[in-house]
Design an enzyme around this catalytic site. Structure first.
Site, short mmCIF file in Angstrom:
data_model
loop_
_atom_site.label_atom_id
_atom_site.label_comp_id
_atom_site.label_asym_id
_atom_site.label_seq_id
_atom_site.Cartn_x
_atom_site.Cartn_y
_atom_site.Cartn_z
N GLU A 1 44.94 39.65 43.62
CA GLU A 1 45.70 40.59 42.79
C GLU A 1 45.44 42.03 43.24
O GLU A 1 46.36 42.83 43.35
CB GLU A 1 45.29 40.41 41.32
N ASP B 1 47.57 49.41 33.69
CA ASP B 1 47.15 49.27 32.30
C ASP B 1 46.01 50.19 31.86
O ASP B 1 46.09 50.84 30.83
CB ASP B 1 46.72 47.82 32.04
#
Length: 425
Positions: free
Chosen positions: A392, A163
C-alpha cells in the site's frame, strides 16, 4: 524485468477483482473505494478495456441524486471493516458512505478514452459517463465552495484520501469526541497499529460521521455545519485537472455545454490556487476555512498541486523542493517533509511514499517540462516495487512495505508507468 513486473501487477489486479469492481486489498479494505477504482481502471485499460470501463461504470452506478459519488460502496456485507454501513446509515439501496473522495475519475476516463483501441466501446462508455462526472464536479462547486471562491473544501479527513496527514492536525483538534458511540476498529487487525491513525484521531473521524448522519446527509448543510473545513491544494488540483480533461473529452464528443462549464470551473480554480502558495516553503499549503489562515504544514498535498496546470515558475519551485527532499531520502516522494519534526516514515500519510501520488506528481511535472525530476520519481517508484513488492505504501528511507499487501492501485500504477509510451499527453 519490465514484462515480469507487468505480469506480477496483473496478478494483483486479478486477485482483487470482484467482476464489476476491485477491492483495494484483501482484509483491510473489503469494499469498492472511489479513487482507488478510478486509478485501478487505468491499469486494467492496458490489457482489458471492457473491464476498465466496467470498473468506473460500477462506481457511477451508485452516484447520489445530488451528484455526489461516495467514497465507499458496500457491495457485500463484511464485518471486517469499520465503520460499516450501519454506522453511515445513508439509506441507500446498496449501502454507501456519505462523504466523497478526490475526483480523479474525469482524468482517468479521458486518458482511457484517448488511448482506447476499441473506439466504438470507448465512445459509448465515455458518452454515458460524461454527464455523470460533470454532475459530480458541479456538486463539488455547489456544495463545497458555497462562497464561489473557485476552490472546494473537504469536510472530513477521509475525503482527502490522505486520512491522517499532518495537514489536518490543528483542524481535527477542533472536532469534539463527546457522544461518540463505542466502537471496535478493524484496521489494526490487518495492519501494524503503530503505522495506522491513532484511536484519538478515529474518535474525531467518527464524531464527524455521526454529526453528518444526524443532519440527514443533507449536502447543502454539511459544509457550513462541519468544524473541519479545509481547502487542500492536492485535492483541488485533481478536481481542476479532471475538469480540464472532461472539457477535452466533451469537445471530442460534441458536448459543447459541458466543455464550456468544465473549463470555467478549471479556470476559476487555477486562478484561486495561487493564494495557497508559500514562498517560505516553496510549495502550496492547505487553507483552513474556519480560521481563515494557511496551514503551515509541508506535506505532499502542496506538491500534488502540480498535477493541474500551474505557472512555470511554480512548477520549477516544486521541482526544486523535490530535489531538496530527494537529497535527504533514497525514495521520492515522502508524504511529509522528512526535515519536519512530525515526519514519520512508517505512519500512513505522515511520511510514507505512495505510488499513486508519485504517478500524479510525475504526470503533472512531465507536462510542465520538468523531465529530470520526473525520471527520478519513476525510477524510485520502480525500485520500491522491485525491493518491497506491491504494498500500500513504503518507508521513504528503508523501503519497508507498509499497510496492505498485494495492493490494487499500486499494481495499476506500475502497469501505467511501464506503459507510459502508449499514454497520450
Amino acid at each position: 524485468m519490465k514484462q515480469d513486473l507487468i505480469e506480477q501487477a496483473r496478478a494483483v489486479l486479478a486477485r482483487n477483482d470482484r467482476g464489476d469492481y476491485t477491492v483495494p486489498t484483501h482484509g483491510l479494505y473489503p469494499f469498492q473505494w472511489n479513487w482507488d477504482s478510478a486509478l485501478s481502471a487505468l491499469g486494467f485499460s492496458h490489457f482489458d478495456e471492457a473491464r476498465a470501463w466496467r470498473e468506473i461504470e460500477t462506481l457511477f452506478r451508485h452516484q447520489w441524486d445530488d451528484g455526489m459519488v461516495p467514497h465507499i460502496i458496500f457491495h457485500e456485507m463484511n464485518d471486517g471493516y469499520f465503520p460499516g454501513p450501519d454506522v453511515w446509515a445513508t439509506g441507500r439501496a446498496v449501502p454507501t458512505s456519505g462523504i466523497t473522495q478526490p475526483a480523479v475519475a474525469g482524468f482517468a476516463v479521458r486518458r482511457i478514452h484517448a488511448r482506447a483501441k476499441n473506439r466504438g466501446l470507448a465512445d459509448a462508455q465515455a458518452r454515458a459517463l460524461l454527464p455523470k462526472i460533470h454532475a459530480w464536479h458541479q456538486w463539488f462547486f455547489t456544495n463545497r465552495d458555497p462562497q464561489g471562491t473557485g476552490l472546494v473544501a473537504i469536510i472530513h479527513p477521509w475525503e482527502s484520501g490522505r486520512d491522517n496527514s499532518v495537514d489536518w492536525d490543528a483542524a481535527l483538534a477542533r472536532v469534539p469526541t463527546e457522544g461518540v458511540a463505542p466502537f471496535q476498529r478493524r484496521d489494526v487487525a490487518h495492519a501494524n497499529p503503530a503505522h495506522r491513525p491513532t484511536d484519538e484521531e478515529y474518535r474525531r473521524y467518527i464524531w464527524l460521521v455521526q454529526h453528518f448522519r444526524d443532519l440527514g446527509w443533507d449536502n447543502s448543510r454539511l459544509h457550513d455545519a462541519s468544524p473541519f473545513r479545509v481547502v487542500d491544494p492536492g485535492f483541488n488540483a485533481i478536481l481542476i485537472r479532471s475538469c480540464l480533461d472532461l472539457a477535452a473529452l466533451a469537445d471530442d464528443l460534441g458536448e459543447a455545454e459541458i466543455a464550456s462549464a468544465s473549463r470555467a470551473f478549471a479556470q476559476a480554480g487555477i486562478a484561486a490556487m495561487d493564494a495557497l502558495w508559500s514562498e517560505t516553503r516553496g510549495q502550496y499549503l492547505c487553507f483552513d476555512r474556519v480560521t481563515g489562515e494557511l496551514i503551515d504544514s509541508p506535506s505532499i498535498g502542496g506538491l500534488l498541486a502540480a498535477f493541474c496546470p500551474i505557472p512555470e515558475h511554480r512548477a520549477q519551485a516544486i521541482t526544486q523542493r523535490l530535489e531538496a527532499i530527494g537529497a535527504t531520502v533514497p525514495y521520492l516522494v515522502p508524504s511529509h517533509d522528512p526535515a519536519a519534526p512530525e515526519f514519520d516514515g512508517l505512519r500512513y500519510w505522515r511520511g510514507p511514499v505512495w505510488l499513486i501520488v508519485n504517478y500524479m506528481i510525475a504526470d503533472g511535472l512531465q507536462r510542465a517540462g520538468q523531465t529530470r525530476i520526473v525520471q527520478r520519481i519513476v525510477d524510485d517508484s520502480l525500485r520500491l516495487i522491485e525491493q518491497s513488492g506491491f504494498a500500500e505504501y513504503y518507508d521513504p528511507v528503508t523501503a519497508e512495505p507498509c499497510g496492505g499487501s498485494s495492493f490494487t492501485w499500486t499494481a495499476a500504477m506500475v502497469i501505467e508507468i511501464l506503459n507510459a509510451e502508449t499514454t497520450p499527453a
